[in-house]
Design an enzyme around this catalytic site. Structure first.
Site, mmCIF file in Angstrom:
data_model
loop_
_atom_site.group_PDB
_atom_site.id
_atom_site.type_symbol
_atom_site.label_atom_id
_atom_site.label_comp_id
_atom_site.label_asym_id
_atom_site.label_seq_id
_atom_site.Cartn_x
_atom_site.Cartn_y
_atom_site.Cartn_z
ATOM 1 N N LYS A 87 0.840 -1.201 0.000
ATOM 2 C CA LYS A 87 0.000 0.000 0.000
ATOM 3 C C LYS A 87 0.879 1.257 0.000
ATOM 4 O O LYS A 87 0.628 2.214 -0.734
ATOM 5 C CB LYS A 87 -0.917 0.011 1.238
ATOM 6 C CG LYS A 87 -2.104 -0.925 1.098
ATOM 7 C CD LYS A 87 -2.846 -1.141 2.401
ATOM 8 C CE LYS A 87 -3.906 -2.233 2.212
ATOM 9 N NZ LYS A 87 -4.523 -2.702 3.451
ATOM 10 N N GLN A 141 -4.619 -1.344 9.670
ATOM 11 C CA GLN A 141 -4.593 -2.689 9.071
ATOM 12 C C GLN A 141 -5.232 -3.706 10.011
ATOM 13 O O GLN A 141 -4.858 -3.802 11.178
ATOM 14 C CB GLN A 141 -3.127 -3.080 8.759
ATOM 15 C CG GLN A 141 -2.966 -4.395 8.038
ATOM 16 C CD GLN A 141 -3.540 -4.371 6.617
ATOM 17 O OE1 GLN A 141 -3.369 -3.408 5.871
ATOM 18 N NE2 GLN A 141 -4.230 -5.442 6.242
ATOM 19 N N ASP A 178 -11.064 3.196 4.409
ATOM 20 C CA ASP A 178 -11.537 1.812 4.304
ATOM 21 C C ASP A 178 -13.061 1.750 4.298
ATOM 22 O O ASP A 178 -13.637 0.708 3.964
ATOM 23 C CB ASP A 178 -11.017 0.989 5.496
ATOM 24 C CG ASP A 178 -9.932 0.003 5.098
ATOM 25 O OD1 ASP A 178 -9.785 -0.264 3.891
ATOM 26 O OD2 ASP A 178 -9.236 -0.505 6.002
#
Ligand code: NDP
Length: 296
Positions: A54, A98, A121
Site C-alpha cells: 500500500k 490494518q 476503508d
C-alpha cells in the site's frame, strides 16, 4: 461460449493512472498533496506485505505515504492517541488501520475513532450508515473496485438481477448496497440460503465473496451472466501452492458472459480504490470537486 475476461490488473493500472494525473493537478493548481497514513500493529507477515505494498502504491501515484508500525503489545490508549493525532493532522487525508488487530485491542472502537472523513476503508459506523441510506460516504475499497469494473463492463446496471454470495460487513453487505444504489434488484445469499444454486442461476450479476475455494461452479451460473470473484484462497494442488477464487473458473467461464480471474481480477482493484478514496477524501477536505469515475 467462453466468457470475456475482465482484466482487473489492467483496469487497476488505469485507475491508478487517473489518480496520479489528478494528484499532479492538485499539486500544480492548489499546492495540495494527498496523504495516506497506514497503521500496523504487530508483525503478522501477511499484514506486513499488504502495508508495504500500500505504501509503495501510494508513493507511485504522487501521494504522501506515512507508515506507523507499532509493537504487538501496544495499548489501546496509545493506539487511540496516535489516531487522534492523525485525525488532527491536516497533511493526512486518509487513515487506514490494518486489520486484524491483536486480540487485546477492540477493533470496532479503534475503527470508530478514525475521523469518518478520513476513513478510507469505509468501515466507520457513520460511513456504513451513510452508504446504507444512499448518502455520500467513504465506500469500502473491495466492493468499490467491483462496482467500477461492473459499470465499465455494462454501462448502466439498472434493472439487472444481482446476487451477492456472502454477507460480511467488509464485502457482501456494502457490495449489495452499492448494487442497490445502481438500481439492481439485489439478493444477498449466505450459509443459510436454501438452494443456493437456483438463487445464483437467477443472477445477471453474480458476486462471490464467500472464502470457500471454487465453491461457485459453472452449473450455478446463468448463461451470459457477469461473474465477479472476490475470493482469495490459497490451496495446495499437485504439490504446489496456488491462489484460487470462490468461483470454479474453468467451468464458470464456459457459461458466463464475463468473469474476473483470480489472481488478476478484484484483488488489484482494492489498492487502486484505496488510492482513489484517499484522493476523494483530500478533495472533499479542501472543498474541491471530487474525481469523476473514481467514487460510488
Ligand atoms: P467472511 O468469512 O467474513 O464472510 C463469508 C460469507 O460467506 C459469510 O456471509 C458466510 O455466510 C458466507 N458463506 C460461507 N459459506 C457459505 C456457503 N457454503 N454458502 C453460502 N454462503 C456461505 O469473508 P469476507 O467477506 O471477509 O471475504 C470473502 C472472500 O473474499 C475471502 O476469500 C476473502 O479472502 C476475500 N477477500 C478479498 C479481498 C480482495 O481484495 N480481493 C478483500 C476482502 C476479502 P454466513 O454469514 O451465513 O456465515
Amino acid at each position: 461460449m467462453t466468457a470475456a475476461i475482465i482484466d482487473g490488473k489492467a483496469f487497476a493500472a488505469k485507475v491508478r493512472g487517473e489518480v496520479a494525473a489528478h494528484v499532479a493537478r492538485l499539486k500544480e493548481e492548489h499546492g495540495i498533496q494527498p496523504g495516506l497514513a497506514v497503521v500496523l500493529v504487530g508483525e503478522d507477515p501477511a499484514s506486513q506485505v499488504y502495508v508495504s505494498s500500500k505504501g509503495k502504491s501510494t508513493v507511485e501515484v504522487g501521494m504522501k505515504s506515512v507508515e506507523h508500525k507499532l509493537p504487538a503489545d501496544t495499548s489501546e490508549a496509545d493506539l487511540l492517541a496516535l489516531i487522534a493525532r492523525l485525525n488532527a493532522d491536516s497533511s493526512i487525508h486518509g487513515i487506514l488501520v490494518q486489520l486484524p488487530l491483536p486480540g487485546h485491542l477492540n477493533s470496532e472502537l479503534v475503527i470508530n475513532s478514525i475521523d469518518p472523513a478520513k476513513d478510507v476503508d469505509g468501515f466507520h459506523i457513520s460511513n456504513v450508515g451513510l452508504l446504507g441510506t444512499g448518502q455520500k460516504s467513504m465506500v469500502p475499497c473491495t466492493p468499490l473496485g467491483c462496482l467500477m469494473m461492473l459499470r465499465d463492463h455494462h454501462g448502466s446496471l439498472a434493472g439487472l438481477n444481482a446476487v451477492v454470495v456472502g454477507r460480511s460487513n467488509i464485502v457482501g453487505k456494502p457490495m449489495a448496497q452499492l448494487l442497490l444504489g445502481d438500481s439492481c434488484t439485489v439478493t444477498i445469499a449466505h450459509s443459510r440460503t436454501k438452494d443456493l444454486a437456483a438463487v445464483c442461476r437467477g443472477a445477471d450479476i453474480l458476486v462471490a465473496a464467500v472464502g470457500r475455494p471454487e465453491m461457485i461452479t459453472g452449473d450455478m451460473v446463468k448463461p451470459g451472466a457477469t461473474v465477479i470473484d472476490v475470493g482469495i484462497n490459497r490451496i495446495e494442488r499437485d504439490g504446489k501452492g496456488k491462489l484460487v477464487g470462490d468461483v470454479h473458473f474453468d467451468s464458470a467461464k464456459e457459461v458466463a458472459g464475463a468473469i474476473t480471474p483470480v489472481p488478476g481480477g478484484v484483488g488489484p482493484m482494492t489498492i487502486a480504490c484505496l488510492l482513489a478514496n484517499t484522493l476523494t477524501a483530500c478533495c472533499r477536505a479542501n472543498g474541491l470537486p471530487e474525481p469523476k469515475g473514481l467514487t460510488a
